[in-house]
Each structure stands twice: as C-alpha cells, then as structure tokens.
Write a protein that holds these residues in place. Structure first.
Motif, PDB file in Angstrom:
ATOM      1  N   LEU A 277       4.113   4.470  10.123  1.00 51.24           N
ATOM      2  CA  LEU A 277       3.767   4.210  11.517  1.00 51.24           C
ATOM      3  C   LEU A 277       2.339   3.705  11.673  1.00 51.24           C
ATOM      4  O   LEU A 277       2.072   2.770  12.428  1.00 51.24           O
ATOM      5  N   GLU A 278       1.407   4.322  10.944  1.00 46.12           N
ATOM      6  CA  GLU A 278       0.005   3.908  11.034  1.00 46.12           C
ATOM      7  C   GLU A 278      -0.175   2.481  10.530  1.00 46.12           C
ATOM      8  O   GLU A 278      -0.933   1.692  11.101  1.00 46.12           O
ATOM      9  N   GLU A 287       4.705  -6.846   8.501  1.00 47.47           N
ATOM     10  CA  GLU A 287       4.054  -6.690   7.200  1.00 47.47           C
ATOM     11  C   GLU A 287       4.584  -5.465   6.465  1.00 47.47           C
ATOM     12  O   GLU A 287       4.786  -5.497   5.245  1.00 47.47           O
ATOM     13  N   VAL A 288       4.807  -4.382   7.203  1.00 41.93           N
ATOM     14  CA  VAL A 288       5.339  -3.164   6.578  1.00 41.93           C
ATOM     15  C   VAL A 288       6.765  -3.405   6.098  1.00 41.93           C
ATOM     16  O   VAL A 288       7.153  -2.983   5.004  1.00 41.93           O
ATOM     17  N   ASP A 298       8.166   2.700  -7.152  1.00 43.65           N
ATOM     18  CA  ASP A 298       6.895   3.359  -7.487  1.00 43.65           C
ATOM     19  C   ASP A 298       5.733   2.705  -6.766  1.00 43.65           C
ATOM     20  O   ASP A 298       4.838   3.385  -6.249  1.00 43.65           O
ATOM     21  N   ALA A 299       5.738   1.370  -6.718  1.00 47.96           N
ATOM     22  CA  ALA A 299       4.647   0.652  -6.056  1.00 47.96           C
ATOM     23  C   ALA A 299       4.653   0.940  -4.562  1.00 47.96           C
ATOM     24  O   ALA A 299       3.585   1.061  -3.936  1.00 47.96           O
ATOM     25  N   LEU A 300       5.832   1.063  -3.968  1.00 51.82           N
ATOM     26  CA  LEU A 300       5.943   1.338  -2.534  1.00 51.82           C
ATOM     27  C   LEU A 300       5.380   2.717  -2.205  1.00 51.82           C
ATOM     28  O   LEU A 300       4.608   2.879  -1.243  1.00 51.82           O
ATOM     29  N   VAL A 301       5.731   3.714  -3.009  1.00 50.43           N
ATOM     30  CA  VAL A 301       5.238   5.077  -2.780  1.00 50.43           C
ATOM     31  C   VAL A 301       3.720   5.120  -2.946  1.00 50.43           C
ATOM     32  O   VAL A 301       3.016   5.758  -2.152  1.00 50.43           O
ATOM     33  N   ARG A 302       3.206   4.407  -3.959  1.00 51.37           N
ATOM     34  CA  ARG A 302       1.744   4.363  -4.154  1.00 51.37           C
ATOM     35  C   ARG A 302       1.072   3.676  -2.970  1.00 51.37           C
ATOM     36  O   ARG A 302       0.018   4.113  -2.498  1.00 51.37           O
TER      37      ARG A 302
END
Length: 310
Positions: A277-278, A287-288, A298-302
C-alpha cells in the motif's frame, strides 16, 4: 483519520466527562483533572486525547484513539502511542510513579464479524509468557442505537449513524434528543456536525447522510450556523473525501494482494501488505503491479522489505 478527526477531538474536549464515564468501572467516583499537554504531544499530535483522572483516590490516565477502520496495524499504533505517552508522563513525573494508563481504540468501521473487546500487541518471543500491551476495543459501529443511547450522554449519540441497526426514524429521534438536551445553538451544531461526519463513514451502507441533512433543513438556525463555521465545513468535506480514499485503498490492497498471492503462493503478511500500500501511494499502483509481475519470488519479497525509494 485526517481532518475528520478534528470533529471528534473537538467534541471530546467539550465533553470529557461523557467520554470518560463509559470506560471507568461502574460505581466508582471519577473526577476529570484535565487533558494531558506535554512536549511529546507537540510532536505526536494524536496524543492529545489522553485525560488525567482521579478514580476514587487513585490517579489514572485514559488514552483514547478514534480509528476510522480496524486494520492489522491498529495494535502497532496503539503500542506506539502508549510508548510516547508513557515517556512523556515519566519525564514529567519528577521521580513519582507514572499513573496507570488505560488505552481504548474506538473503532468506527471495519469487518462485519464481531471485534474482540480487547486487543493485544505482543513484544515477547512466542515461547515466553506474554509481554507487550493490551488495550480495549470499543467497536461503536457494531453496537445498536439503543446501546449508544444507554451510555447516557449526547456525546455518544453522534455515533448513532454508525450503529448496525441505524434507520431514518432513529436519526429523527437522535436529532430531536440532541436538540432537547443541549443548552446552546453552538453546542447543538457541533454535535450535528459530528453526526453528519459519522453518517459519511456509513460502515453498514445505511445511506442516512441525506436524511440527516434534511433534518438540518428543518432547523434553519442550526443549518445556517453549521455551514458558516470553516472548520465544520472542512470536517464535512474531508469526511466524504476520506471515505472515497478509504474505499480506493481497500480496492488497491485487495487487487495487489491477490496478485501477490498468485505469484508467491501465499497471502501477504501484515508488513508486506502495508509495504504494498505504501509503495502504491508513493510510486503508483501501476509500478507496484509491474514489480509483482516481473520480479521472481525471492526478489519480490526482498523488494517489499527494502526502504521505499521515492
């Protein structure tokens, strides 16, 4: 809650005793000593809803937060505000013990399922005994009009449009009761303003705001004064904008949350949902969405755990 919070803060300051009596043990004598004004409240404005009380012979503090909606981060916010408040009181105590503090979250909208009467924010490790903070939850929107009237003051009548059984007929009675129990036109108008702001939140879809405005039209003096005071006009305007923004945020959170779940194979945690949300607010939902589609798991969680680059 944005500028709609101005309305509730204003009438709470006018009616501190009415606010307090609901949360003090029944039958105990209570004296309101005043609102807490500390150096910390100048930095954290929301802490100005804390009252010094004398309950029987004991000094106590009541801290109340009006929450627009129940969210997963409400316990975090309550714990944070409690920390600010305790630090401020300790700084001013001059070696004396800090009075016991009761924190209450007055919730104006949220899920239909009953909220518990107590919330918690655990800080201890899971295998240890509970350590953290507990606070009361007063979900006024889940109460009935009769329950709010039974609290015995005009202060709690303004929450009637939020009640799960609110009707146009009930609002007619509420407006008449406010009119009969207030001494001045100014006091009535402040309460009518709060009534309209609560009707704009409308957690149950009652759509009573127009009905209440029509009731105002029947009382020309109050209606004219209602729209003549700048902060009252602003509160009413902001309540409508806030409701739209709240709906937009919920829609974005649901959409991007479902996309996250499809990509990662699980629902986002509260921290991940807050980060989504932020980021949607900071860089735009598009963009999100691109990141959710393009980054591997893994890249998404990071990425969601990293500071937001604005």
């Amino acid at each position: 809650m944005g500028d709609a919070d101005i309305t509730l803060r204003h009438i709470a300051r006018r009616c501190p005793g009415d606010l307090t009596r609901v949360f003090v043990p029944e039958g105990r004598p209570v004296e309101v000593l005043g609102w807490i004004d500390t150096q910390v409240t100048k930095l954290e404005r929301r802490l100005d809803k804390a009252l010094r009380l004398r309950v029987g012979d004991e000094l106590r503090v009541l801290h109340v937060e009006f929450c627009f909606a129940w969210r997963d981060d409400v316990p975090d916010q309550m714990f944070e505000y409690l920390g600010f408040l305790f630090a401020a009181l300790r700084r001013e105590a001059d070696g004396e013990p800090v009075p016991p503090i009761e924190s209450v979250a007055v919730v104006l909208s949220g899920r239909r399922q009953r909220l518990p009467s107590t919330g918690t924010r655990r800080t201890a490790w899971r295998e240890r005994r509970f350590s953290g903070a507990r606070f009361r939850i007063d979900a006024v929107y889940q109460r009935t009009v009769a329950e709010l009237r039974a609290r015995g003051s005009v202060f709690w009548l303004v929450f009637a449009p939020l009640a799960r059984d609110a009707t146009a007929a009930a609002m007619r009675e509420i407006v008449a009761e406010i009119h009969a129990r207030t001494a001045t036109g100014e006091e009535r108008v402040e309460l009518y303003t709060a009534l309209l702001v609560m009707a704009a939140i409308d957690p149950w879809g009652h759509n009573l705001r127009k009905e209440i405005v029509m009731l105002m039209d029947d009382r020309e003096t109050e209606k004219d004064l209602l729209w003549s005071v700048p902060w009252m006009r602003k509160a009413l305007d902001e309540a409508s904008k806030e409701l739209v923004k709240e709906a937009e945020q919920q829609a974005i959170a649901q959409l991007l949350g479902r996309l996250f779940a499809r990509r990662v194979g699980r629902q986002p945690t509260a921290e991940e949902e807050r980060s989504i949300l932020e980021r949607a607010e900071a860089i735009g939902p598009g963009e999100v969405e691109d990141a959710l589609l393009d980054l591997d798991t893994d890249a998404l969680v990071r990425w969601l755990a990293e500071p937001i680059r604005r």
